[in-house]
Structure formats: C-alpha cells, structure tokens
Scaffold this motif. Structure first.
Motif, mmCIF file in Angstrom:
data_model
loop_
_atom_site.group_PDB
_atom_site.id
_atom_site.type_symbol
_atom_site.label_atom_id
_atom_site.label_comp_id
_atom_site.label_asym_id
_atom_site.label_seq_id
_atom_site.Cartn_x
_atom_site.Cartn_y
_atom_site.Cartn_z
ATOM 1 N N PRO A 24 8.129 -4.752 13.015
ATOM 2 C CA PRO A 24 9.461 -5.009 13.810
ATOM 3 C C PRO A 24 9.314 -4.131 15.362
ATOM 4 C CG PRO A 24 9.476 -3.180 12.227
ATOM 5 C CD PRO A 24 7.858 -4.117 12.275
ATOM 6 N N GLU A 25 8.466 -3.044 15.522
ATOM 7 C CA GLU A 25 8.037 -2.767 17.116
ATOM 8 C C GLU A 25 7.622 -2.981 17.607
ATOM 9 O OE1 GLU A 25 7.286 2.051 18.587
ATOM 10 O OE2 GLU A 25 7.489 1.877 16.473
ATOM 11 N N TRP A 26 5.940 -3.251 17.145
ATOM 12 C CA TRP A 26 4.503 -3.826 18.048
ATOM 13 C C TRP A 26 4.722 -5.803 17.946
ATOM 14 C CZ3 TRP A 26 0.982 -0.285 15.537
ATOM 15 C CH2 TRP A 26 1.269 1.237 15.237
ATOM 16 N N GLY A 27 5.497 -6.357 17.141
ATOM 17 C CA GLY A 27 5.580 -8.240 16.799
ATOM 18 C C GLY A 27 3.774 -7.869 16.274
ATOM 19 N N THR A 28 2.927 -7.805 16.996
ATOM 20 C CA THR A 28 1.783 -8.390 16.938
ATOM 21 C C THR A 28 0.348 -7.644 16.846
ATOM 22 O OG1 THR A 28 1.597 -10.712 16.638
ATOM 23 C CG2 THR A 28 -0.394 -9.614 17.024
ATOM 24 N N GLY A 29 0.009 -7.270 16.024
ATOM 25 C CA GLY A 29 -0.701 -5.675 16.540
ATOM 26 C C GLY A 29 -1.499 -5.032 15.408
ATOM 27 N N PRO A 30 -1.502 -4.291 15.996
ATOM 28 C CA PRO A 30 -2.972 -3.120 14.152
ATOM 29 C C PRO A 30 -2.426 -2.867 13.276
ATOM 30 C CG PRO A 30 -2.386 -2.329 15.646
ATOM 31 C CD PRO A 30 -2.199 -2.975 16.203
ATOM 32 N N LEU A 31 -2.754 -2.808 12.247
ATOM 33 C CA LEU A 31 -1.558 -2.634 10.909
ATOM 34 C C LEU A 31 -1.741 -1.964 11.040
ATOM 35 C CD1 LEU A 31 -4.032 -5.314 8.511
ATOM 36 C CD2 LEU A 31 -1.367 -5.181 9.100
ATOM 37 N N ARG A 32 -0.492 -0.803 9.965
ATOM 38 C CA ARG A 32 -0.086 0.371 10.472
ATOM 39 C C ARG A 32 -0.660 0.886 8.879
ATOM 40 N NH1 ARG A 32 3.749 1.999 14.216
ATOM 41 N NH2 ARG A 32 5.444 0.047 14.497
ATOM 42 N N GLN A 33 -0.306 2.149 8.335
ATOM 43 C CA GLN A 33 -0.835 3.539 7.259
ATOM 44 C C GLN A 33 -0.432 2.044 6.563
ATOM 45 O OE1 GLN A 33 -0.467 7.416 7.101
ATOM 46 N NE2 GLN A 33 -1.927 7.668 5.338
ATOM 47 N N ALA A 34 0.509 2.086 6.525
ATOM 48 C CA ALA A 34 1.666 1.528 5.207
ATOM 49 C C ALA A 34 2.919 1.092 5.573
ATOM 50 C CB ALA A 34 2.035 2.875 3.870
ATOM 51 N N TYR A 35 3.445 0.018 3.942
ATOM 52 C CA TYR A 35 4.249 -0.403 4.587
ATOM 53 C C TYR A 35 5.331 -0.570 2.947
ATOM 54 C CZ TYR A 35 1.868 -3.042 7.998
ATOM 55 O OH TYR A 35 1.685 -2.977 9.437
ATOM 56 N N ALA A 36 6.667 -0.809 3.126
ATOM 57 C CA ALA A 36 7.524 -0.540 1.974
ATOM 58 C C ALA A 36 7.555 -1.948 1.298
ATOM 59 C CB ALA A 36 8.992 -0.061 2.612
ATOM 60 N N VAL A 37 7.353 -1.690 -0.245
ATOM 61 C CA VAL A 37 7.514 -3.399 -1.188
ATOM 62 C C VAL A 37 8.355 -3.950 -1.464
ATOM 63 C CG1 VAL A 37 5.121 -3.700 -0.636
ATOM 64 C CG2 VAL A 37 5.476 -3.033 -2.351
ATOM 65 N N ALA A 38 9.138 -2.801 -1.674
ATOM 66 C CA ALA A 38 10.077 -2.552 -2.820
ATOM 67 C C ALA A 38 12.075 -2.000 -2.073
ATOM 68 C CB ALA A 38 10.445 -2.045 -3.600
ATOM 69 N N PRO A 39 13.104 -2.398 -2.158
ATOM 70 C CA PRO A 39 14.310 -1.979 -1.859
ATOM 71 C C PRO A 39 13.783 -0.188 -2.091
ATOM 72 C CG PRO A 39 14.866 -4.001 -2.427
ATOM 73 C CD PRO A 39 13.305 -3.389 -3.754
ATOM 74 N N TYR A 40 14.685 0.624 -1.279
ATOM 75 C CA TYR A 40 14.716 2.083 -1.496
ATOM 76 C C TYR A 40 16.177 1.914 -0.778
ATOM 77 C CZ TYR A 40 13.036 2.222 3.152
ATOM 78 O OH TYR A 40 12.538 1.892 4.757
ATOM 79 N N ARG A 41 16.730 3.618 -1.018
ATOM 80 C CA ARG A 41 17.230 4.491 -0.334
ATOM 81 C C ARG A 41 16.743 6.116 -0.206
ATOM 82 N NH1 ARG A 41 22.668 4.441 0.729
ATOM 83 N NH2 ARG A 41 22.758 1.892 0.111
#
Length: 436
Positions: A105-122
């Motif tokens: 959402p910030e870089w478009g195409t670039g390096p991979l982040r350390q982690a991602y969210a794969v489920a809904p959360y609050r």
C-alpha cells in the motif's frame, strides 16, 4: 512418543542429520512424522484463503500474534512443501509472495516486508476486516504489530524459495521476482563499512540500517550464487569470512557488525554458526559446529525455572545464543509475557543444527540420546488453534519447549506451534540443505 508396529519410530542421524527410519509395510500415514508435519503446514496455509494467493499464519493463535505471516516463515514453508512434493501449496504461497511484493500500500512494487496480516483483526484503534488481500488488491504490510521492516535476510529467503519454485514450475514470474529482490539488496543495502557485505536493510520506518548480520550475508551469498552474480556473491562471502573468529580454545562466527567496521563481541548465536556452514561449506569453518555442540546445548526438565514441561518430559537440544542460558528467570522476556526458562530448547535451531551436521557428513548422532524434535511434535503444543479452529493433534513443532529468551534482545520463543520450526524439521527429515 510416536510408535509404529509396537516400537518407537526413530529419526536417526545418518551422516549427522535426520532421516526417516524405515517404516513397516502398511504403516498408517498419520504415524509418519513428516506426514504429521505436513498436516500442520496445511492447516496454517489453508486457514484463511485456500483458493487464491496466500501466506500462512506463522504461529498458532496461542503465541498472541494473531494472523501474522512472517516472510521468512512463508519462504521456508515453500521449501518444505517442495521437499514433501506438494507443489500446489508451494505455488500458492509463492503467489502470495509475488502478490505482496507488487501490492504494497505504500511502496507499490518493491522489497518484501518482514511480515503481513493474513486474517481480520482488531487491535486498539486499528482494525482490518479483510484477509490477505483488500478489495483494492493491496496487502496489509506489517500487520497490527507493524512488522514493516524490509530486511535483507527476508529478501534472501524469499528469493531462494521463488528460485526453487522456478526450477520446479518454470514460472518466469518467480525468477523475475527473485532477481528483483536480489537487485534491491544490491542497490539499497551495500555496506560502506570496511568489512564489506550487505546491511540489515531498512527498519520499520524505512530508514537504512548500517548494522550487518553474518546470517543474512550467508543467505545472500547463496541467493547471489544461484543467480550467477559473482561480484555480489563474493562481497557477501567476504563479510562472512571476516566474521570468523579464531580463538585459542575455540572458533566461531560473530553474529555480525553494529557499524560495518567492527565485529559484534556479544552473544554468539546458533544461526550465525549454521547458516555460514550450510551456505559456504568451507572445511575451515567446521569448528562452528563444534562450538554449537560445546556452548549451545541445553536440557529442559520440569525442574528448570519456569519450565512448562510436566511429568517425565525431558528434552535435550540447542538454544538460541550463548546468553540464553544466562537469562534472568525472574524477569519477563517482554513486558506482560512469561518469564524465561534458561534451559528451554529451541526446536527450530535444533532441527537446523541437524541439517548442518548432515551437510557436514558428521558420523555422530546429531541429537544424541533421542530425537527431541519428533518427540516434541508428538507431545507438545496440544489443544492449540489457528484462527480459533483446532489444529490437528501431534502435528507441527512448537518453537520452544518452554518460554525462551534469545539473550541479546527483549525477545523470545514460546511453546506455540511454529511454521519455521516445522519446516526445518521437514528439511532435516528429507535431507535438504536449503542453502546449498
């Protein structure tokens, strides 16, 4: 214990690593350790988005990280699936890494982040109602815990996994993405220090980090080697070789450098010994494995401070660092989290050490009296869940036998079933060196 035909199924350390013992004809698949491991990998991979690009949740719910998918864990899971012959699931996770790289959402195409969210959360005032991919196609980079850093080690492992997928499927996207990740490291993380090599990458604010990791440079050495980038390969190797410390009584690798000019003189870590050996396979560094044997072995029992073992449970294995056994059992690992057991076994590192010993052709049993990782899969982590749903029992390896302090930062591992621990276990059973 795991029993087959009335006798215990052993994973013997032939040539210094774990290999599956011969199974009697007609043995039920559920009794085979790598089949059990695969059941856990399947549950974590299919938990939220079984029909499209996805990343697996890294830990069972009990660790408290919710639907966090670490890039390193996802890459290792791809390699484990390929070792198991499950190309379909390996491809689905590879598609997830490809999607994450091009839909930040910030870089478009670039390096991979350390982690991602794969489920809904609050969490607090932040919420995410989607799974891995939002309606606009973007992913939640970092998740609720803001694991937004772009580390060179994560680029290396993702690149290695994608190259392995390319070899198996000939999907050009995987080769192109691996090349792009390596190119980002080459262009953005080249160290200006006298030790050469590459830095850790960028922190969660996107600021370049000058510190360097021996582990990351060893991993990058393999990535650059597989791409045929000799100059970059040699640069990464030079840093690793300069991190080699020859002492009067023992030799080992430093964990890295805080500034690119001086070597870290603090904790000696398991991974700083195993990754260089697996990547370079240089006989001059064989002493690193002897260092692990002498300095990083632990024995966890119910009598150890803060141990979560019960009854007659007893585990011999490897810990994270030379400072882990010196951790203060009266002080929580992190605020609000459990206090450490200084003798806790790190099962991810124990399986990783078995892979390294096999690659070294060591004639001795990697894990001595019995294989603690197989026992851990059968005995520990019961009643755990993913996305609130029960995980299959006796399937998947917990990260640690009890709360474990890494020793050099306010961080640790816990008795929660873990992708990386299970993936390294699969690689050990199958005799796969992922850095060769």
């Amino acid at each position: 214990m795991v029993t087959v035909g009335g006798r215990r199924l052993l994973l013997k350390a032939a040539a210094g690593g774990l290999v599956g013992a011969a199974l009697p004809a007609g043995t039920a698949g559920a009794a085979v350790p790598w089949v059990q491991a695969a059941r856990f990998l399947d549950a974590m991979t299919d938990a939220y988005d079984p029909a499209g690009p996805r990343l697996p949740q890294s830990y069972s719910d009990q660790v408290g990280l919710m639907g966090t998918a670490f890039t390193y864990d996802a890459a290792l899971t791809i390699l484990a699936y390929l070792a198991l012959g499950d190309v379909k699931r390996a491809v689905s996770i590879g598609d997830g890494l490809l999607h994450a790289r091009t839909h930040d959402p910030e870089w478009g195409t670039g390096p991979l982040r350390q982690a991602y969210a794969v489920a809904p959360y609050r969490r607090g005032d932040r919420s995410w109602t989607h799974r891995f991919t939002a309606p606009d196609g973007t992913v939640d980079a970092g998740g609720p815990f803001r694991f937004t850093a772009a580390f060179t080690g994560d680029q290396a492992w993702a690149g290695l996994a994608l190259l392995a997928l390319h070899r198996r499927t000939r999907d050009r996207r995987c080769l192109d993405a691996a090349t792009a990740l390596a190119g980002w490291v080459r262009d953005e993380a080249r160290s200006a220090g006298r030790l050469g090599g590459y830095t850790l990458g960028r922190n969660r604010q996107g600021t370049p980090i000058t510190a360097q990791s021996t582990v990351h440079n060893a991993d990058l050495y393999t990535l650059f080697s597989r791409l045929g980038w000799k100059a970059e390969q040699d640069r990464a190797r030079r840093f690793v070789e300069r991190a080699w410390i020859v002492g009067e009584e023992e030799c080992c690798f430093s964990a890295g450098s805080p500034d690119g000019d001086t070597l870290d003189d603090g904790a000696r870590t398991l991974e700083a010994q195993t990754h260089p050996w697996l990547a370079l396979r240089d006989e001059r560094h064989r002493g690193a494995l002897a260092f692990v044997d002498r300095r990083l072995r632990v024995i966890d029992t119910p009598d150890a401070p803060n141990s979560e073992l019960t009854g007659r449970q007893r585990y011999r294995g490897i810990t994270v660092s030379t400072l882990s056994p010196a951790s203060d059992p009266a002080r929580p690992i992190e605020e609000g989290l459990p206090r450490p057991d200084p003798q806790a076994v790190w099962f991810e590192g124990t399986a990783q050490y078995a892979v390294a010993l096999r690659a070294a052709g060591e004639p001795r049993d990697a894990l001595r009296e019995r294989d603690p990782v197989t026992d851990a899969q059968a005995e520990l982590g019961r009643g755990q869940t993913v996305g609130g749903r029960p995980l299959p029992e006796k399937a998947g390896v917990v990260a640690a036998s009890s709360p474990l302090h890494v020793g050099f930062a306010d961080s640790g591992y816990y008795p929660s079933r873990h992708l990386a621990a299970t993936a390294w276990y699969v690689l050990a059973i199958k005799g796969v060196n992922p850095l060769s």
